[in-house]
Scaffold this active site. Structure first.
Site, mmCIF file in Angstrom:
data_model
loop_
_atom_site.group_PDB
_atom_site.id
_atom_site.type_symbol
_atom_site.label_atom_id
_atom_site.label_comp_id
_atom_site.label_asym_id
_atom_site.label_seq_id
_atom_site.Cartn_x
_atom_site.Cartn_y
_atom_site.Cartn_z
ATOM 1 N N GLU A 115 27.074 39.020 34.819
ATOM 2 C CA GLU A 115 28.008 39.266 33.727
ATOM 3 C C GLU A 115 27.367 39.133 32.352
ATOM 4 O O GLU A 115 27.703 39.877 31.425
ATOM 5 C CB GLU A 115 29.217 38.319 33.857
ATOM 6 C CG GLU A 115 30.131 38.612 35.035
ATOM 7 C CD GLU A 115 29.593 38.124 36.370
ATOM 8 O OE1 GLU A 115 30.151 38.526 37.421
ATOM 9 O OE2 GLU A 115 28.593 37.345 36.378
ATOM 10 N N HIS A 127 40.474 34.927 41.131
ATOM 11 C CA HIS A 127 41.095 36.246 41.184
ATOM 12 C C HIS A 127 42.478 36.256 40.543
ATOM 13 O O HIS A 127 43.098 37.320 40.455
ATOM 14 C CB HIS A 127 41.221 36.730 42.639
ATOM 15 C CG HIS A 127 39.907 36.927 43.314
ATOM 16 N ND1 HIS A 127 39.227 35.893 43.912
ATOM 17 C CD2 HIS A 127 39.128 38.029 43.469
ATOM 18 C CE1 HIS A 127 38.082 36.345 44.425
ATOM 19 N NE2 HIS A 127 38.002 37.641 44.156
#
Length: 681
Positions: free
Chosen positions: A412, A483
């Site tokens: 990321e 999530h």
């Protein structure tokens, strides 16, 4: 390099006038290096100074091979000689050290010893060592795409290779075959930590010996000629082969790591004396005399000239103005694109409703067609027919090609850091990145996010990364940890970035278009549970635009103000309908934009209803609703008939099992109960 320079540098074949220029640069630089601590002692400035003495050879060579017309340079905090050799004046070095308003790096906004000159592509980098490697790789990616003949040079100590983003930068540059020179200035220490505690290899560059498309060059960073030959060969290789090079330069650190470090606590007297014996400047002067290139009198004349240069620079710099405290709000965030095509209040649209996911996909494609200097990358964004975890970017690579639309490594900070760098190449470039497949996975990129957030402010308005960071956010999907969590409240604490969180398809399209056309950074939060939900679908006019910082009154009312955004907007609207059956008229405000925040719409509604319920999916404790509630309490307290009430998640993670998720996340039932309690107050 001019044709007057030899192909291989030796003490015998370099023209004497060139040698004199080199000597003058080296002597003036060392006098600046030695003078810096005196400013601190006199409380004039230079409160942080990392001496470069012992790194003279390699830093001088970096500056000499750098071409401001074609190259980009990312120096680190010890690179005073690098920047001086690259062309900064003694005045510019001192102005940075004593943090004056006329400092070309950033007008005194950044830490001393962070030398830069953005107009020459000598970049203003942060204090987080090694992170600028990713920016150098991003610039190099743009160089390759636009067929620009130049190199990107990044420099730091050998211990910075312990940082993950240095590995990711070198890995990315070798995989993409990018024109980058990574210079590792190896002085044996990371502050007080010896390099054997950083890596098992004696030479940190050898950690990367298995990388394809990567050349490693070793040199004596204490020797001017060896360093010049190594850097010249590195640049030649990059330009001819289009591949990255690591230059590992063996140096010594003569002084402490910085003025706040005491190296006598961890280095023996013998070791400290050893570093002085191998002083690169002293060695260079001895060679000039030994080989008859300069006499002692000529050396002395250069010494006197250097003293005069530094003295004059000091005198000039002491007259320079200090930064004006009134300017602290300048360059926090650039002006956004003016979204004026659809006036505020025009919210009803004709046409076939689009799902949220389709509205985002359609807008991305339209903006890519409109601006050929737009790019997108992230994890899984361009894998055959797949377009990300939720198919938001489906079909984009097929239309726009794999140079503008491509999948990134699972890293990321590489995704965000190279976007920062690519944006540095040209102001016209606009970048959309999928910062992580799920917002919860964005945390590895936080250092790059923080660094990018203050680039505009830190550089005194000379650089701003033009990027939109897309993040699929929130729960209600049975996703559990990593999530289903929310991060917008945490991100909102960091100034310099716009944060939007639309719910309906038209707002998503309009805010995304505005973000992609604006200068600066925007975090675009997408409520993933609503991607295909019919409740969030709406018609989207052509070229629809939504301004930042403008809330939308989704339902007018007079009894209670309900302020919300994202996933909980749907629940809030359902709750308002249910409350209407009980005679309670709720005004529902969709913030849409968290930063900037539309205080005017909020306060006007509070003055009308006198009761406020703030609803969001994130935790109540320290969630963004705290800022909304505090604003109302400070600026509209006299209009309130009850305390501001908040509904959100409890102070727990969001669980995986649907039973746990339902117990944690806000829903219509919880909102209705809270509203009734507030009305009865």
């Amino acid at each position: 390099m001019s044709s007057i320079y030899p192909k291989v540098y030796t003490i015998k074949n370099v023209d004497k006038e060139i040698l004199k220029g080199w000597l003058t640069t080296l002597v003036v630089g060392r006098k600046l290096d030695e003078r810096a601590p005196n400013y601190l002692k006199q409380a004039i400035g230079w409160s942080y100074h990392a001496p470069y003495a012992g790194h003279d050879g390699i830093q001088f060579a970096i500056g000499q091979i750098f071409d401001r017309a074609t190259d980009h340079l990312f120096p680190y905090y010890r690179d005073m000689m690098t920047c001086f050799s690259a062309g900064l004046t003694a005045e510019e070095i001192i102005l940075n050290g004593i943090s004056k308003a006329t400092d070309v790096a950033g007008g005194g906004r950044h830490m001393s010893n962070h030398f830069a000159k953005p107009e020459w592509n000598i970049h203003n980098v942060s204090s987080c060592t090694g992170n600028h490697d990713l920016h150098a790789v991003g610039v190099a990616r743009a160089m390759k795409f636009y067929n620009h003949k130049g190199v990107s040079i990044t420099s730091h100590g050998e211990s910075s290779t312990s940082e993950g983003y240095v590995y990711e930068a070198i890995n990315g540059a070798s995989r993409e075959k990018l024109p980058v020179i990574f210079v590792l200035q190896d002085n044996g220490y990371g502050i007080s930590v010896p390099k054997q505690m950083q890596t098992a290899n004696r030479k940190a560059a050898n950690n990367f010996s298995g990388f394809k498309n990567l050349r490693i060059i070793h040199c004596n960073g204490k020797d001017i000629f060896d360093s010049m030959n190594a850097m010249t060969e590195a640049k030649k290789h990059v330009l001819e082969k289009g591949e990255p090079v690591i230059v590992q330069a063996n140096c010594v650190r003569i002084e402490s790591h910085s003025n706040s470090d005491r190296h006598e606590l961890y280095r023996s007297e013998n070791e400290r004396n050893y570093t002085r014996v191998y002083d690169p400047l002293a060695k260079f002067i001895r060679m000039l005399i030994r080989y008859g290139r300069f006499s002692q009198d000529e050396i002395q004349a250069v010494e006197e000239e250097a003293k005069a240069i530094v003295k004059a620079a000091h005198k000039q710099c002491m007259k320079a103005p200090d930064p004006d405290p009134a300017t602290i709000y300048d360059y926090v965030m650039p002006e956004a694109y003016e979204a004026a095509k659809y006036p505020a209040g025009t919210h009803q649209h004709d046409g076939e409703p689009l799902k949220l996911v389709d509205a985002i996909n359609k807008t991305l494609k339209e903006e890519f067609r409109a601006n050929p200097d737009t790019f997108i990358w992230g994890q899984d964004v361009a894998n055959k027919e797949k377009g990300g975890a939720f198919n938001v970017t489906k079909g984009m690579q097929q239309e726009f090609g794999d140079q503008r639309v491509f999948s990134a490594p699972i890293a990321e900070d590489f995704i965000v850091g190279t976007a920062n760098g690519m944006s540095r190449f040209n102001e016209k470039i606009r970048l959309v990145i999928e910062g992580a497949e799920f917002a919860d996975y964005f945390w590895p990129a936080m250092e790059q996010y923080v660094d990018s957030s203050h680039d505009y402010w830190r550089s005194n308005g000379q650089f701003v990364p033009n990027m939109t960071i897309r993040l699929a956010s929130g729960g209600y999907i049975g996703g559990g940890l990593y999530h289903s969590q929310n991060i917008e409240g945490a991100l909102a604490t960091i100034p310099g970035v716009r944060i939007v969180y639309p719910c309906f398809a038209d707002d998503a399209a309009g805010l995304l278009r505005t973000a992609m056309r604006s200068r600066g950074m925007t975090v675009f939060m997408e409520p993933k549970a609503l991607y295909n939900a019919p409740q969030a679908a709406s018609a989207v006019p052509d070229d629809f635009e939504v301004p930042f910082g403008k809330a939308r009154i989704r339902r007018p009312g007079k009894d209670l103000t309900l302020i919300t955004y994202g996933n909980t907007l749907i629940h809030s609207l359902d709750a308002a309908k249910e409350l209407e059956n009980d005679g309670i008229d709720v005004e529902v405000i969709d913030l849409r934009s968290i930063v900037p925040l539309d205080k005017d719409t909020i306060l006007e509604s509070v003055m009308k209803t006198s009761k406020v319920l703030v609803v969001h999916e994130d935790k109540v404790f320290a969630g963004f609703g705290s800022e909304v509630a505090s604003t109302i309490m400070e600026e509209a307290f006299e209009y309130l008939d009850a305390p501001v009430k908040r509904i959100g998640s409890p102070y727990t993670p969001v669980g995986f099992n649907r039973i746990l998720e339902k117990a944690i996340l806000p829903n219509t039932e919880k909102i209705v109960a809270a509203a009734k309690e507030l009305i009865e107050y």
